[in-house]
Design an enzyme around this catalytic site. Sequence first.
Site, PDB file in Angstrom:
ATOM      1  N   ARG A  26       1.253   1.106 -15.340  1.00 30.32           N
ATOM      2  CA  ARG A  26       1.221   1.218 -16.770  1.00 30.32           C
ATOM      3  C   ARG A  26      -0.088   1.483 -17.352  1.00 30.32           C
ATOM      4  NH1 ARG A  26      -0.664  -3.251 -19.673  1.00 30.32           N
ATOM      5  NH2 ARG A  26       0.387  -3.769 -21.621  1.00 30.32           N
ATOM      6  N   CYS A  78       4.392   8.750   4.948  1.00 29.95           N
ATOM      7  CA  CYS A  78       4.917  10.033   5.048  1.00 29.95           C
ATOM      8  C   CYS A  78       4.041  10.942   6.130  1.00 29.95           C
ATOM      9  CB  CYS A  78       4.951  10.790   3.868  1.00 29.95           C
ATOM     10  SG  CYS A  78       5.232  12.577   3.925  1.00 29.95           S
ATOM     11  N   ASP A 133      -4.485  -5.664   2.061  1.00 34.54           N
ATOM     12  CA  ASP A 133      -5.209  -6.014   3.114  1.00 34.54           C
ATOM     13  C   ASP A 133      -6.922  -6.058   2.858  1.00 34.54           C
ATOM     14  OD1 ASP A 133      -3.213  -5.592   4.477  1.00 34.54           O
ATOM     15  OD2 ASP A 133      -3.674  -3.380   5.360  1.00 34.54           O
ATOM     16  N   MET A 175      -0.780 -11.173   7.159  1.00 38.57           N
ATOM     17  CA  MET A 175      -0.893  -9.980   7.453  1.00 38.57           C
ATOM     18  C   MET A 175      -2.707  -9.425   7.165  1.00 38.57           C
ATOM     19  SD  MET A 175       2.203  -7.937   5.279  1.00 38.57           S
ATOM     20  CE  MET A 175       3.825  -7.633   6.309  1.00 38.57           C
ATOM     21  N   GLY A 176      -2.827  -8.235   7.127  1.00 35.60           N
ATOM     22  CA  GLY A 176      -4.161  -7.670   7.188  1.00 35.60           C
ATOM     23  C   GLY A 176      -4.586  -6.422   7.941  1.00 35.60           C
TER      24      GLY A 176
HETATM   25  P1  ADP Z   1      -2.511   3.013   3.527  1.00 33.62           P
HETATM   26  O1  ADP Z   1      -2.806   3.882   2.355  1.00 33.62           O
HETATM   27  O2  ADP Z   1      -2.025   1.723   2.998  1.00 33.62           O
HETATM   28  O3  ADP Z   1      -3.824   2.700   4.439  1.00 33.62           O
HETATM   29  P2  ADP Z   1      -1.233   4.564   5.574  1.00 33.62           P
HETATM   30  O4  ADP Z   1      -2.396   4.485   6.547  1.00 33.62           O
HETATM   31  O5  ADP Z   1       0.118   4.418   6.192  1.00 33.62           O
HETATM   32  O6  ADP Z   1      -1.214   3.292   4.521  1.00 33.62           O
HETATM   33  O7  ADP Z   1      -1.354   6.033   4.803  1.00 33.62           O
HETATM   34  C1  ADP Z   1      -0.039   6.042   3.769  1.00 33.62           C
HETATM   35  C2  ADP Z   1       0.045   7.811   3.760  1.00 33.62           C
HETATM   36  O8  ADP Z   1      -1.121   8.480   3.629  1.00 33.62           O
HETATM   37  C3  ADP Z   1       0.443   8.325   4.898  1.00 33.62           C
HETATM   38  O9  ADP Z   1       1.860   7.849   5.315  1.00 33.62           O
HETATM   39  C4  ADP Z   1       0.145   9.653   4.652  1.00 33.62           C
HETATM   40  O10 ADP Z   1       1.260  10.501   4.035  1.00 33.62           O
HETATM   41  C5  ADP Z   1      -0.659   9.633   4.182  1.00 33.62           C
HETATM   42  N1  ADP Z   1      -2.244   9.777   5.133  1.00 33.62           N
HETATM   43  C6  ADP Z   1      -2.621   8.865   5.794  1.00 33.62           C
HETATM   44  N2  ADP Z   1      -3.461   9.551   6.564  1.00 33.62           N
HETATM   45  C7  ADP Z   1      -3.781  10.739   6.412  1.00 33.62           C
HETATM   46  C8  ADP Z   1      -4.626  11.826   6.681  1.00 33.62           C
HETATM   47  N3  ADP Z   1      -5.377  11.844   7.467  1.00 33.62           N
HETATM   48  N4  ADP Z   1      -4.414  13.025   6.054  1.00 33.62           N
HETATM   49  C9  ADP Z   1      -3.455  13.131   5.076  1.00 33.62           C
HETATM   50  N5  ADP Z   1      -2.453  12.224   4.767  1.00 33.62           N
HETATM   51  C10 ADP Z   1      -2.493  10.995   5.179  1.00 33.62           C
HETATM   52  O1  F6P Z   2      -1.182  -2.484   4.742  1.00 36.74           O
HETATM   53  C1  F6P Z   2      -0.456  -3.337   4.166  1.00 36.74           C
HETATM   54  C2  F6P Z   2       0.292  -4.123   5.378  1.00 36.74           C
HETATM   55  O2  F6P Z   2       1.174  -5.129   4.613  1.00 36.74           O
HETATM   56  C3  F6P Z   2      -0.460  -4.525   6.571  1.00 36.74           C
HETATM   57  O3  F6P Z   2      -1.041  -5.849   6.033  1.00 36.74           O
HETATM   58  C4  F6P Z   2       0.807  -4.703   7.465  1.00 36.74           C
HETATM   59  O4  F6P Z   2       0.367  -4.636   8.735  1.00 36.74           O
HETATM   60  C5  F6P Z   2       1.533  -3.315   7.148  1.00 36.74           C
HETATM   61  O5  F6P Z   2       1.199  -3.341   5.935  1.00 36.74           O
HETATM   62  C6  F6P Z   2       3.109  -3.628   7.411  1.00 36.74           C
HETATM   63  O6  F6P Z   2       3.795  -2.698   7.179  1.00 36.74           O
HETATM   64  P1  F6P Z   2       5.330  -2.325   7.089  1.00 36.74           P
HETATM   65  O7  F6P Z   2       5.730  -2.928   5.730  1.00 36.74           O
HETATM   66  O8  F6P Z   2       5.509  -0.966   7.335  1.00 36.74           O
HETATM   67  O9  F6P Z   2       5.657  -3.197   8.106  1.00 36.74           O
END
Ligand code: ADP
Ligand code: F6P
Length: 324
Positions: A26, A78, A133, A175-176
Amino acid sequence: MLNSSIRKIGILTSGGDGPGMNAAIRSIVRSALFRGLQVAGIMRGYQGLIDGDVVDLNHRSVSNIINRGGTILKTARCEEFKTLEGQQKAVEVLKKYQIDALVVIGGDGSYRGAHELFERFGVPTIGLPGTIDNDIYGTDQTIGCQTAINTAIDSIDKIRDTAHSMERIFVVEVMGNRSGYIALQVAVAAGAEEVIVPEKNFDYETLYQNILEGNRKGKVSWIIIVSEGAAKATVVANQITEKTGLETRFVILGHVQRGGSPSGHDRILATRLGSSAVDLLLKGQYGKAVGEIRDELNIIDLKEAKKRPNSQIEEYCELLRKLR
Ligand code: ADP
Ligand code: F6P
């Protein structure tokens, strides 16, 4: 309006959702419109960026969402976006929809994606810390973590009622991911006896002895908080029963921690950071992440935003030890 080449800003939410993401959306939308820009929403994070799942956002699109958990843009993880080919597809979609800059709300993985778009393809990107987290460098708190902590505390208060009444030990898993931040905060605020976090070795033998010794002195109920990255509540509870012979139950709080209406703090944080993201883009500051440190806006390079160290561990564990 400032002299900027940016006419249209895209927004996406990525990774695990968190309360306050909507407040950030928003704020970005309305701040951008206020500055005479157009705004596009990209659905389902980087997956929607690759697929071209793009919607126009106007003032009304973000009415009545400041109080809502989740994200109206939806979110996803993704794998394809981690590849060069995936990122090339995403850049083509940005060009097709004439999106000049992108604000990414997510955790450190999402930040890495935003950094790669900036470094490899020159896309002006800004990251906002959206995860429960609280594991991102450059901000005291991430958007969503305060609400998640409050939700967990509320549940543990209820568990305390039954733990006390039935004289039981409860192991509660929070979680975390690989961060013990939620567990530490929740343990102190809910008056737990012990906390188990991934960043610190835990002495289980001493726990069993403390429980037995407490039991001899008449202490009959315990609340032990386990961070999901450290151990499984099921295993810890079974071990306690086996080693002490005392009745132990486990609760996994799970995804309830991700939902619900954002706290006042999360709404304000999200609103400040969202508006600041637009300001940065208009000032030509790209490849940055905005956070808040001691109430001041804090801007860092996206590439710096690795996991933040958890500096409170020793102090918080000592607090619990003294107060139990
Ligand atoms: P968060 O952003 O909560 O840490 P993730 O680690 O699952 O969650 O990352 C979310 C998304 O960000 C991934 O599914 C991917 O699409 C993108 N991503 C993560 N790491 C990379 C990377 N090293 N390079 C490019 N995209 C990334
Ligand atoms: O990053 C946020 C979080 O909720 C973490 O605390 C947890 O480990 C994870 O995502 C859970 O992911 P999912 O919703 O894919 O089970």
